[in-house]
Design an enzyme around this catalytic site. Structure first.
Site, short mmCIF file in Angstrom:
data_model
loop_
_atom_site.label_atom_id
_atom_site.label_comp_id
_atom_site.label_asym_id
_atom_site.label_seq_id
_atom_site.Cartn_x
_atom_site.Cartn_y
_atom_site.Cartn_z
N GLU A 29 91.87 69.15 23.19
CA GLU A 29 91.64 67.70 23.19
C GLU A 29 93.01 67.08 23.43
OE1 GLU A 29 88.78 65.98 22.64
OE2 GLU A 29 87.43 67.53 21.86
N HIS B 245 83.04 65.97 30.09
CA HIS B 245 82.63 64.67 29.54
C HIS B 245 83.23 63.59 30.43
CE1 HIS B 245 81.91 66.89 25.56
NE2 HIS B 245 80.77 66.71 26.20
N ALA B 246 82.31 62.83 31.03
CA ALA B 246 82.67 62.00 32.17
C ALA B 246 83.77 60.98 31.89
CB ALA B 246 81.42 61.28 32.67
N ARG C 5 79.31 59.58 29.07
CA ARG C 5 79.82 60.90 28.67
C ARG C 5 79.05 62.07 29.29
NH1 ARG C 5 81.63 63.94 23.66
NH2 ARG C 5 80.06 65.49 23.18
N ASN D 134 78.23 70.09 27.42
CA ASN D 134 78.98 70.92 26.48
C ASN D 134 78.25 71.12 25.14
OD1 ASN D 134 81.24 72.60 26.15
ND2 ASN D 134 82.25 71.07 24.84
N TYR E 269 89.62 62.93 23.15
CA TYR E 269 90.98 62.85 22.72
C TYR E 269 91.08 63.33 21.28
CZ TYR E 269 89.07 58.64 20.53
OH TYR E 269 88.27 57.77 19.81
ZN LIG Z 1 84.81 66.06 25.56
#
Ligand SMILES: [Zn+2]
Ligand SMILES: *[C@@H]1O[C@H](CO)[C@@H](O)[C@H](O)[C@H]1NC(C)=O
Ligand SMILES: *[C@@H]1O[C@H](CO)[C@@H](O)[C@H](O)[C@H]1NC(C)=O
Ligand SMILES: *[C@@H]1O[C@H](CO)[C@@H](O)[C@H](O)[C@H]1NC(C)=O
Length: 420
Positions: free
Chosen positions: A385, A180-181, A236, A253, A311
């Site tokens: 995360e 996820h960018a 993302r 993902n 996160y």
């Molecule tokens: Zn992610």
């Protein structure tokens, strides 16, 4: 880039058009609010939908925190609508927070020292950093390429090996960062693992290099990551078009070809942050990574796979697609996750939670871990995360890079020490 030709009376135009073609999305004056949803999930969802607001962690869910991005002209109305609910401000001015953590171009080619972890960096410097690790540690490191992204960028990683040399085929430990960018802390933390394995004088750490063959990919979504640096910090997905939609990007993902079709764990809307694609594995990045993992499994076995995100401070295990299905070695995975979380906490006192994805965060279909667990058949599979739990979210201050790396390393070392 396209060239435009104009009569000379408008000679200035081409430059202006080029500038306009890649506008840097500005978040100046935007605020990010963290709203305690409680039971009012419908109310929060309707505010978010009616004002067309972005959220950072998917659609607001009951008894969770919704982190909501609000443009300057909607801040007053948003505050009014949530009045009476418990909310805090994560970013008063998101544009300023982004500016504070923006990459500084101070990397000196060839240096690859620990000051790397003082800042976030432009993508070309990440590639240079890996090259420099290879040059500094030629008998332990080798830059590798899994394949190409949609836009033709190499999906680049670094392979680390010990006394067996590059021809030895120890079981592989595979780490993925930045699928996820916008999850920039993951790039840095995954690189911190590589740096530690190569530079540590600690004999146990050296022994990990002899025991496993590490394949560390700091950025598995290079197109998206580059886009976060040139255009929109909050991007993302990858940069793929979808037929009949004006929206770009498939969520890599949510695109892996295992239980992809199960309803509820991803969006079918190409405009959504978690758009699953039209078909399983229709994102080139998914195809490349799946093929590479299967080949690696055939060649040498995959002992451990971790997909690193941010996160929320979580250390998770399969499955994402279902809250009922249980990984066959679930109790072993939970015991390892519990140990990793305790090891993480010892470093800076930061608490992670652990458990299967679906029960810990939310249902997620087509995620890498389910695929790697069941289709590739890696021995141990996790997804994390990283920091924080919502003080800063994706825009984690640069002062937290090094501590995030240190604690994540303690978690990884626990696994390396305790896997059978
Ligand atoms: Zn992610
Ligand atoms: C460490 O890296 C930085 C950034 O690349 C560089 O400016 C500095 O000279 C390096 N320090 C040493 C001791 O090599
Ligand atoms: C690894 O194998 C290749 C091909 O078999 C060989 O040419 C090379 O010398 C080997 N490298 C080492 C370090 O043993
Ligand atoms: C864990 O379970 C998966 C399949 O569910 C299997 O591929 C893997 O080998 C198991 N790992 C261990 C260490 O038994």
């Amino acid at each position: 880039m396209k060239l435009f030709f104009f009569p000379c009376g408008v000679c200035l135009l081409p430059r202006l058009l080029v500038t306009a073609a890649a506008p840097q999305v500005s978040y100046d004056g935007y605020s990010v609010f963290r709203v305690s949803v409680g039971k009012q999930v419908q109310k929060v969802n309707s505010i978010v939908n009616r004002l067309s607001l972005q959220t950072w962690k998917g659609a607001p869910r009951e008894n969770t925190m919704a982190d909501v991005v609000v443009p300057p002209d909607l801040i007053d109305v948003f505050r009014r609508k949530i009045s009476g609910m418990h909310a805090i401000t994560m970013h008063d001015n998101l544009g300023e927070s982004i500016a504070r953590e923006s990459p500084v171009q101070t990397y000196a080619t060839g240096s690859a020292n620990n000051t790397w972890f003082d800042n976030y960096h432009p993508y070309p410097d990440h590639l240079q950093f890996l090259e420099d690790l290879q040059s500094k540690f030629p008998s332990n490191a080798q830059v590798v390429v899994a394949g190409q992204s949609l836009e033709g960028n190499d999906i680049t990683g670094i392979r680390l090996f010990g006394s067996g040399g590059p021809n030895s085929t120890k079981p592989a430990v595979v780490l993925h960062g930045t699928v996820h960018a916008r999850e920039w802390i993951t790039t840095m933390v995954v690189e911190y693992h590589a740096y530690t394995l190569l530079t540590s004088q600690d004999s146990e750490t050296r022994s990990f290099l002899d025991k496993y063959d590490f394949y560390i990919f700091p950025v598995v979504n290079p197109d998206g990551f580059i886009y976060t640096q040139t255009t929109d910090r909050m991007w993302r997905k990858n940069r793929q078009t979808t037929q009949d939609s004006r929206c770009l990007g498939h969520d890599i993902n949510r695109n892996w070809p295992f239980k992809w079709e199960v309803p509820g764990g991803a969006s079918t809307d190409p405009c959504a942050q978690d758009f699953k694609g039209r078909k399983p594995a229709d994102a080139p990045e998914t195809v490349v990574l799946a093929k590479w993992l299967k080949e690696t499994k055939r060649r040498q076995g995959v002992k451990l796979f971790i997909d690193v995100h941010s996160y929320s401070q979580l250390f998770m295990t399969p499955y994402g697609f279902s809250c009922e299905a249980e990984a066959s070695n679930n109790s072993e995975l939970q015991a390892l996750a519990a140990g990793a979380v305790a090891a993480i906490k010892k470093v800076h006192g930061v608490q992670f939670e652990y458990g299967p994805i679906c029960r810990t965060i939310y249902q997620a279909t087509g995620s890498s871990v389910d695929y790697v667990n069941d289709v590739v058949g890696a021995d141990y599979v996790f997804t994390t995360e990283l920091r924080d739990t919502g003080e800063n979210g994706f825009i984690l201050p640069r002062e937290e890079i090094l501590p995030s790396g240190e604690e994540a390393w303690a978690g990884l070392a626990f696994l390396l020490r305790n896997m059978k």
